[in-house]
Design a protein around this motif. Structure first.
Motif, PDB file in Angstrom:
ATOM      1  N   ALA A 103       0.844  -1.180  -0.052  1.00  0.00           N
ATOM      2  CA  ALA A 103      -0.059   0.187   0.015  1.00  0.00           C
ATOM      3  C   ALA A 103       0.899   1.199   0.048  1.00  0.00           C
ATOM      4  O   ALA A 103       0.428   2.249  -0.563  1.00  0.00           O
ATOM      5  N   ILE A 104       2.016   1.068   0.551  1.00  0.00           N
ATOM      6  CA  ILE A 104       2.836   2.425   0.725  1.00  0.00           C
ATOM      7  C   ILE A 104       3.821   2.465  -0.680  1.00  0.00           C
ATOM      8  O   ILE A 104       4.347   1.611  -0.959  1.00  0.00           O
ATOM      9  N   THR A 105       3.708   3.564  -1.329  1.00  0.00           N
ATOM     10  CA  THR A 105       4.566   3.700  -2.360  1.00  0.00           C
ATOM     11  C   THR A 105       5.439   4.777  -2.266  1.00  0.00           C
ATOM     12  O   THR A 105       5.287   5.894  -1.375  1.00  0.00           O
ATOM     13  N   ALA A 106       6.740   4.718  -2.833  1.00  0.00           N
ATOM     14  CA  ALA A 106       7.781   6.112  -2.834  1.00  0.00           C
ATOM     15  C   ALA A 106       7.344   6.991  -3.567  1.00  0.00           C
ATOM     16  O   ALA A 106       6.791   6.736  -4.503  1.00  0.00           O
ATOM     17  N   PRO A 107       7.503   8.277  -3.184  1.00  0.00           N
ATOM     18  CA  PRO A 107       7.236   9.443  -3.860  1.00  0.00           C
ATOM     19  C   PRO A 107       8.053   9.549  -5.166  1.00  0.00           C
ATOM     20  O   PRO A 107       9.066   9.107  -5.279  1.00  0.00           O
ATOM     21  N   SER A 108       7.364  10.103  -6.019  1.00  0.00           N
ATOM     22  CA  SER A 108       8.043  10.123  -7.302  1.00  0.00           C
ATOM     23  C   SER A 108       9.279  11.473  -7.266  1.00  0.00           C
ATOM     24  O   SER A 108       8.940  12.333  -6.676  1.00  0.00           O
ATOM     25  N   PRO A 109      10.312  11.211  -7.944  1.00  0.00           N
ATOM     26  CA  PRO A 109      11.410  12.118  -7.618  1.00  0.00           C
ATOM     27  C   PRO A 109      11.239  13.533  -8.242  1.00  0.00           C
ATOM     28  O   PRO A 109      11.811  14.293  -8.157  1.00  0.00           O
ATOM     29  N   GLY A 110      10.059  13.616  -9.080  1.00  0.00           N
ATOM     30  CA  GLY A 110       9.739  14.811  -9.886  1.00  0.00           C
ATOM     31  C   GLY A 110      10.739  14.771 -11.216  1.00  0.00           C
ATOM     32  O   GLY A 110      11.067  13.850 -11.615  1.00  0.00           O
ATOM     33  N   PRO A 111      10.494  15.632 -11.863  1.00  0.00           N
ATOM     34  CA  PRO A 111      11.016  15.811 -13.226  1.00  0.00           C
ATOM     35  C   PRO A 111      12.581  15.950 -13.127  1.00  0.00           C
ATOM     36  O   PRO A 111      13.144  16.424 -12.248  1.00  0.00           O
ATOM     37  N   LEU A 112      13.101  15.100 -14.031  1.00  0.00           N
ATOM     38  CA  LEU A 112      14.489  15.153 -14.142  1.00  0.00           C
ATOM     39  C   LEU A 112      15.187  16.311 -14.712  1.00  0.00           C
ATOM     40  O   LEU A 112      14.696  17.098 -15.624  1.00  0.00           O
ATOM     41  N   LYS A 113      16.192  17.177 -13.880  1.00  0.00           N
ATOM     42  CA  LYS A 113      17.105  18.291 -14.521  1.00  0.00           C
ATOM     43  C   LYS A 113      17.847  17.878 -15.589  1.00  0.00           C
ATOM     44  O   LYS A 113      18.418  16.834 -15.593  1.00  0.00           O
ATOM     45  N   THR A 114      18.085  18.489 -16.624  1.00  0.00           N
ATOM     46  CA  THR A 114      18.660  18.104 -17.764  1.00  0.00           C
ATOM     47  C   THR A 114      19.960  19.306 -17.945  1.00  0.00           C
ATOM     48  O   THR A 114      19.594  20.371 -17.107  1.00  0.00           O
ATOM     49  N   ARG A 115      21.266  18.567 -18.282  1.00  0.00           N
ATOM     50  CA  ARG A 115      22.111  19.563 -18.043  1.00  0.00           C
ATOM     51  C   ARG A 115      22.095  20.884 -19.285  1.00  0.00           C
ATOM     52  O   ARG A 115      21.655  20.326 -20.255  1.00  0.00           O
ATOM     53  N   PRO A 116      22.571  21.876 -19.044  1.00  0.00           N
ATOM     54  CA  PRO A 116      22.463  22.881 -20.021  1.00  0.00           C
ATOM     55  C   PRO A 116      23.374  22.598 -21.174  1.00  0.00           C
ATOM     56  O   PRO A 116      24.432  22.008 -21.138  1.00  0.00           O
ATOM     57  N   GLU A 117      23.149  22.890 -22.235  1.00  0.00           N
ATOM     58  CA  GLU A 117      23.896  22.717 -23.482  1.00  0.00           C
ATOM     59  C   GLU A 117      24.787  23.875 -23.659  1.00  0.00           C
ATOM     60  O   GLU A 117      24.320  24.825 -23.673  1.00  0.00           O
ATOM     61  N   PHE A 118      25.882  23.715 -23.736  1.00  0.00           N
ATOM     62  CA  PHE A 118      27.062  24.837 -23.991  1.00  0.00           C
ATOM     63  C   PHE A 118      27.503  24.944 -25.584  1.00  0.00           C
ATOM     64  O   PHE A 118      27.491  23.860 -25.943  1.00  0.00           O
ATOM     65  N   THR A 119      27.346  25.898 -25.851  1.00  0.00           N
ATOM     66  CA  THR A 119      27.848  26.137 -27.304  1.00  0.00           C
ATOM     67  C   THR A 119      28.775  27.266 -27.476  1.00  0.00           C
ATOM     68  O   THR A 119      29.224  27.823 -26.530  1.00  0.00           O
ATOM     69  N   ARG A 120      29.165  27.610 -28.742  1.00  0.00           N
ATOM     70  CA  ARG A 120      30.405  28.633 -28.755  1.00  0.00           C
ATOM     71  C   ARG A 120      29.601  30.075 -28.491  1.00  0.00           C
ATOM     72  O   ARG A 120      30.302  30.954 -27.514  1.00  0.00           O
ATOM     73  N   ASP A 121      28.234  30.172 -28.310  1.00  0.00           N
ATOM     74  CA  ASP A 121      27.540  31.361 -28.133  1.00  0.00           C
ATOM     75  C   ASP A 121      27.264  31.540 -26.642  1.00  0.00           C
ATOM     76  O   ASP A 121      27.155  32.612 -26.072  1.00  0.00           O
ATOM     77  N   SER A 122      27.120  30.509 -25.840  1.00  0.00           N
ATOM     78  CA  SER A 122      26.770  30.223 -24.371  1.00  0.00           C
ATOM     79  C   SER A 122      27.634  29.219 -23.772  1.00  0.00           C
ATOM     80  O   SER A 122      27.540  28.148 -23.729  1.00  0.00           O
ATOM     81  N   PRO A 123      29.048  29.639 -23.636  1.00  0.00           N
ATOM     82  CA  PRO A 123      30.052  28.942 -22.949  1.00  0.00           C
ATOM     83  C   PRO A 123      29.829  28.620 -21.616  1.00  0.00           C
ATOM     84  O   PRO A 123      28.990  29.500 -20.843  1.00  0.00           O
ATOM     85  N   PRO A 124      30.426  27.550 -20.981  1.00  0.00           N
ATOM     86  CA  PRO A 124      30.119  27.377 -19.613  1.00  0.00           C
ATOM     87  C   PRO A 124      30.867  28.420 -18.763  1.00  0.00           C
ATOM     88  O   PRO A 124      31.574  29.033 -19.248  1.00  0.00           O
ATOM     89  N   PRO A 125      30.270  28.627 -17.327  1.00  0.00           N
ATOM     90  CA  PRO A 125      31.082  29.772 -16.487  1.00  0.00           C
ATOM     91  C   PRO A 125      32.499  29.202 -16.460  1.00  0.00           C
ATOM     92  O   PRO A 125      32.780  28.130 -16.325  1.00  0.00           O
ATOM     93  N   PHE A 126      33.346  30.018 -16.236  1.00  0.00           N
ATOM     94  CA  PHE A 126      34.827  30.033 -15.917  1.00  0.00           C
ATOM     95  C   PHE A 126      35.390  31.073 -15.361  1.00  0.00           C
ATOM     96  O   PHE A 126      35.193  32.147 -15.301  1.00  0.00           O
ATOM     97  N   ASP A 127      35.885  30.516 -14.078  1.00  0.00           N
ATOM     98  CA  ASP A 127      36.388  31.652 -13.118  1.00  0.00           C
ATOM     99  C   ASP A 127      38.032  31.547 -12.990  1.00  0.00           C
ATOM    100  O   ASP A 127      38.859  30.723 -13.094  1.00  0.00           O
ATOM    101  N   LEU A 128      38.245  33.007 -13.568  1.00  0.00           N
ATOM    102  CA  LEU A 128      39.968  33.154 -13.951  1.00  0.00           C
ATOM    103  C   LEU A 128      40.729  33.170 -12.549  1.00  0.00           C
ATOM    104  O   LEU A 128      41.817  32.631 -12.587  1.00  0.00           O
TER     105      LEU A 128
END
Length: 131
Positions: A103-128
């Protein structure tokens, strides 16, 4: 200990040394080299004996190859740490009863988060300052 010296390389070093030293001084140089090798052997034996005397019989039980810094590989250490089996939690009667109850079911984890797509126009963050 492997220095990457093969018989061919040692022979080549000997031939070059014989040419540089010359036939007149070669016997004296060979005698001096033999004396150096003998002294180095005595020094190593004496050092090993002194270490055994000071550290006691436990020195023979130490795996010196394991302590060699050339064996240090951070990737292997991290992999071994991540693959260590975590101790299993002991099963209690309450958790067993809850797990077997349909009778007891585990709660659903919710929607999965997808990783952002990095392109030449939107590069990943970079800390100098971090590099």
């Amino acid at each position: 200990m492997d220095f990457g010296l093969t018989i061919e390389k040692l022979f080549l070093i000997g031939v070059i040394a014989a040419v540089i030293i010359g036939p007149e001084r070669l016997p004296k140089a060979a005698e001096a080299f033999a004396g150096f090798v003998r002294k180095a052997g005595v020094y190593l034996r004496d050092t090993r004996t002194r270490m055994r005397d000071e550290l006691g019989p436990e020195m023979d039980e130490v795996d010196w190859r394991k302590l060699d810094p050339r064996q240090y590989d951070p990737r292997r250490i991290i992999r071994d740490a991540l693959l260590e089996d975590a101790p299993a939690a002991p099963a209690t009667a309450a958790s067993t009863a809850v797990a077997s109850s349909p009778a007891i079911t585990a709660p659903s984890p919710g929607p999965l988060k997808t990783r952002p797509e990095f392109t030449r126009d939107s590069p990943p963050p970079f800390d100098l300052e971090a590099t």
